[in-house]
Design a protein around this motif. Structure first.
Motif, PDB file in Angstrom:
ATOM      1  N   UNK A 169      -3.650  75.057  15.663  1.00 39.50           N
ATOM      2  CA  UNK A 169      -2.272  74.883  15.190  1.00 39.50           C
ATOM      3  C   UNK A 169      -2.116  75.195  13.708  1.00 39.50           C
ATOM      4  N   UNK A 170      -3.188  75.005  12.921  1.00 34.38           N
ATOM      5  CA  UNK A 170      -3.086  75.302  11.492  1.00 34.38           C
ATOM      6  C   UNK A 170      -2.712  76.759  11.246  1.00 34.38           C
ATOM      7  N   UNK A 171      -3.312  77.659  12.008  1.00 31.84           N
ATOM      8  CA  UNK A 171      -3.037  79.078  11.808  1.00 31.84           C
ATOM      9  C   UNK A 171      -1.778  79.550  12.519  1.00 31.84           C
ATOM     10  N   UNK A 172      -1.397  78.861  13.586  1.00 29.53           N
ATOM     11  CA  UNK A 172      -0.274  79.316  14.393  1.00 29.53           C
ATOM     12  C   UNK A 172       1.053  78.646  14.027  1.00 29.53           C
ATOM     13  N   UNK A 173       1.013  77.355  13.749  1.00 25.06           N
ATOM     14  CA  UNK A 173       2.263  76.606  13.588  1.00 25.06           C
ATOM     15  C   UNK A 173       2.347  75.780  12.306  1.00 25.06           C
ATOM     16  N   UNK A 174       1.275  75.728  11.528  1.00 24.63           N
ATOM     17  CA  UNK A 174       1.291  74.913  10.321  1.00 24.63           C
ATOM     18  C   UNK A 174       0.711  73.529  10.573  1.00 24.63           C
ATOM     19  N   UNK A 175       0.319  72.857   9.484  1.00 25.62           N
ATOM     20  CA  UNK A 175      -0.386  71.575   9.631  1.00 25.62           C
ATOM     21  C   UNK A 175       0.497  70.476  10.206  1.00 25.62           C
ATOM     22  N   UNK A 176       1.823  70.543   9.982  1.00 22.72           N
ATOM     23  CA  UNK A 176       2.689  69.483  10.499  1.00 22.72           C
ATOM     24  C   UNK A 176       2.649  69.387  12.024  1.00 22.72           C
ATOM     25  N   UNK A 177       2.445  70.534  12.695  1.00 27.06           N
ATOM     26  CA  UNK A 177       2.443  70.545  14.165  1.00 27.06           C
ATOM     27  C   UNK A 177       1.353  69.640  14.730  1.00 27.06           C
ATOM     28  N   UNK A 178       0.235  69.518  14.018  1.00 27.13           N
ATOM     29  CA  UNK A 178      -0.851  68.645  14.480  1.00 27.13           C
ATOM     30  C   UNK A 178      -0.346  67.214  14.626  1.00 27.13           C
ATOM     31  N   UNK A 179       0.436  66.779  13.658  1.00 26.60           N
ATOM     32  CA  UNK A 179       0.871  65.384  13.642  1.00 26.60           C
ATOM     33  C   UNK A 179       2.123  65.160  14.485  1.00 26.60           C
ATOM     34  N   UNK A 180       2.899  66.212  14.720  1.00 24.94           N
ATOM     35  CA  UNK A 180       3.967  66.093  15.719  1.00 24.94           C
ATOM     36  C   UNK A 180       3.350  65.818  17.086  1.00 24.94           C
ATOM     37  N   UNK A 181       2.304  66.577  17.422  1.00 25.53           N
ATOM     38  CA  UNK A 181       1.622  66.372  18.697  1.00 25.53           C
ATOM     39  C   UNK A 181       0.935  65.012  18.738  1.00 25.53           C
ATOM     40  N   UNK A 182       0.304  64.651  17.611  1.00 24.54           N
ATOM     41  CA  UNK A 182      -0.370  63.363  17.542  1.00 24.54           C
ATOM     42  C   UNK A 182       0.574  62.182  17.618  1.00 24.54           C
ATOM     43  N   UNK A 183       1.858  62.397  17.309  1.00 26.06           N
ATOM     44  CA  UNK A 183       2.852  61.335  17.452  1.00 26.06           C
ATOM     45  C   UNK A 183       3.506  61.323  18.815  1.00 26.06           C
ATOM     46  N   UNK A 184       3.726  62.514  19.381  1.00 27.42           N
ATOM     47  CA  UNK A 184       4.401  62.591  20.681  1.00 27.42           C
ATOM     48  C   UNK A 184       3.535  62.035  21.803  1.00 27.42           C
TER      49      UNK A 184
END
Length: 417
Positions: A169-184
């Motif tokens: 996700x870091x390369x594809x969507x940015x670091x915030x996406x990791x924590x969106x997934x980690x919250x959802x």
């Protein structure tokens, strides 16, 4: 299972395999999310630091904040779990994990990030003693140590998944996406826990039987009263040594290997082997506990972990030797951690089990905070890689002695009968 008093509604038939497996799977999912969140922050650290305008060298306190939060959560939520019910605390802790992960994605300053990661640690520390206690409560006594040990394997599996997802996700969507997934993910799990996870049997009994004493246990009295003081002391010290070793070996291995002349990608690959060995070790120790007493398996795992860690430093210039040593160090150190959790869950009676496990974990986290700092001090003193790894191995040997002392206490002998 005890028959309920006359006129009292029977409890859910928690002896059935269906209910037991439901508890194991749901607790395993919580453990998986624990590992996922813990490992997600590391790969994203550089990107997070750049986005809020801080230097990566100042990111250390952010990692420590979650460890301090874990200590706070483990101590507080474990006692609340014994008093109000482990299911309730699992749901509450999972919600804390969800909102702190989402909050990480929106952190706009260093102080905000520090506070949010401490909150994340509180949630992670809060769920751990409660999912261990709830799963062990529903496991048959003869299988309890194996169930808890194998359940703990979900944590490194979640950690491996967190690392993999972060890299993508870091390369594809940015670091915030990791924590969106980690919250959802934990938000989706919460209603499943609410409707499908049974509550502690002690809480059920209290709800069905008005004459039953309330679950109000003073933690110090529960852990050190009734002759359990010496066993608790040895357990806490063994936990401190074991978790210091576990955290230090994972945090410092890449940097120590680079100090020995390795490239960054090569050093990172050894961390992957360390984690893979940890998953295998946690699973297989659960199988081994069918044939070997938990305290003996724990002592053997601690000694083997110490030997493997010494091997890491001694043969630091050989890729093949380090690959083997890293795999073995991960295997045996994680096996030791899982065995220790299973042992602590068996040491205390059901009514104070979450408190016993949680306070042991909380005390151990002080070692997890101080250990990396001490290794950094040794690096600053320019110790050799081999000498530093030998120092890291020493707590494993000390923990072996402490587990032996624990096994000689009357509390331990009574618990394993």
């Amino acid at each position: 299972m005890e028959a309920p008093p006359a006129g009292v509604a029977p409890l859910e038939p928690d002896g059935t395999q269906h209910l037991q497996w439901r508890v194991y799977i749901l607790c395993g999912l919580v453990a998986f999310l624990d590992g996922f969140d813990t490992q997600s922050i590391g790969p994203a650290a550089d990107a997070i630091a750049a986005s809020i305008g801080m230097d990566i060298k100042d990111f250390g306190p952010v990692f420590s904040a979650s460890q301090i939060g874990f200590l706070i959560g483990a101590v507080i939520f474990s006692a609340l779990g014994d008093r109000f019910g482990r299911k309730r605390m699992l749901v509450a802790g999972t919600l804390v994990i969800a909102f702190s992960s989402l909050g990480t994605a929106y952190a706009g300053s260093y102080n905000e990030l520090l506070a949010i990661r401490m909150l994340a640690g509180i949630g992670l520390g809060g769920v751990t003693p409660n999912f261990i206690s709830l799963a062990s409560e529903f496991a048959p006594p003869a299988r309890r140590t194996r169930v808890v040990t194998m359940l703990w394997a979900a944590v490194p599996i979640g950690g491996m998944m967190g690392s993999f997802v972060s890299s993508f996700t870091l390369s594809q969507f940015g670091w915030q996406a990791i924590f969106y997934l980690g919250g959802a993910a934990p938000l989706l799990l919460v209603p499943v826990l609410v409707f499908m996870l049974p509550e502690s049997r002690e809480v059920q009994r209290g709800a069905n039987d008005r004459s039953a004493p309330p679950l109000r246990v003073a933690p110090i009295e529960a852990l050190f009263g009734e002759g359990r003081g010496l066993a608790t002391l040895w357990l806490w010290l063994a936990s401190w040594m074991t978790w210091l070793l576990l955290v230090v070996i994972g945090v410092w291995t890449p940097s120590l290997l680079q100090q020995a002349g390795w490239t960054t990608p090569m050093a990172a690959s050894m961390l992957g082997l360390l984690n893979a060995g940890g998953v295998a070790g946690t699973f297989l120790i659960g199988v081994a506990l069918r044939f070997v007493p938990a305290q003996r398996a724990l002592m053997l795992a601690l000694m083997a972990a110490a030997a493997s860690i010494v091997m890491l430093g001694t043969f630091a210039h050989s890729f093949a030797a380090v690959a083997v040593a890293a795999s073995l160090a991960g295997f045996f150190s994680s096996a030791a951690g899982g065995s220790l959790l299973a042992l602590s869950a068996s040491l205390y009676p059901e009514r104070v089990r979450a408190t016993g496990v949680g306070w042991s974990l909380g005390f151990a986290r002080t070692g997890a905070v101080l250990g990396p700092i001490c290794v950094g001090w040794l690096v600053g003193l320019q110790w050799s890689t081999a000498s530093i790894y030998s120092a890291i191995a020493l707590p494993g040997l000390l923990a072996t002695v402490l587990v032996f002392l624990l096994s000689r206490t009357s509390t331990f002998r009574a618990a394993i009968k």
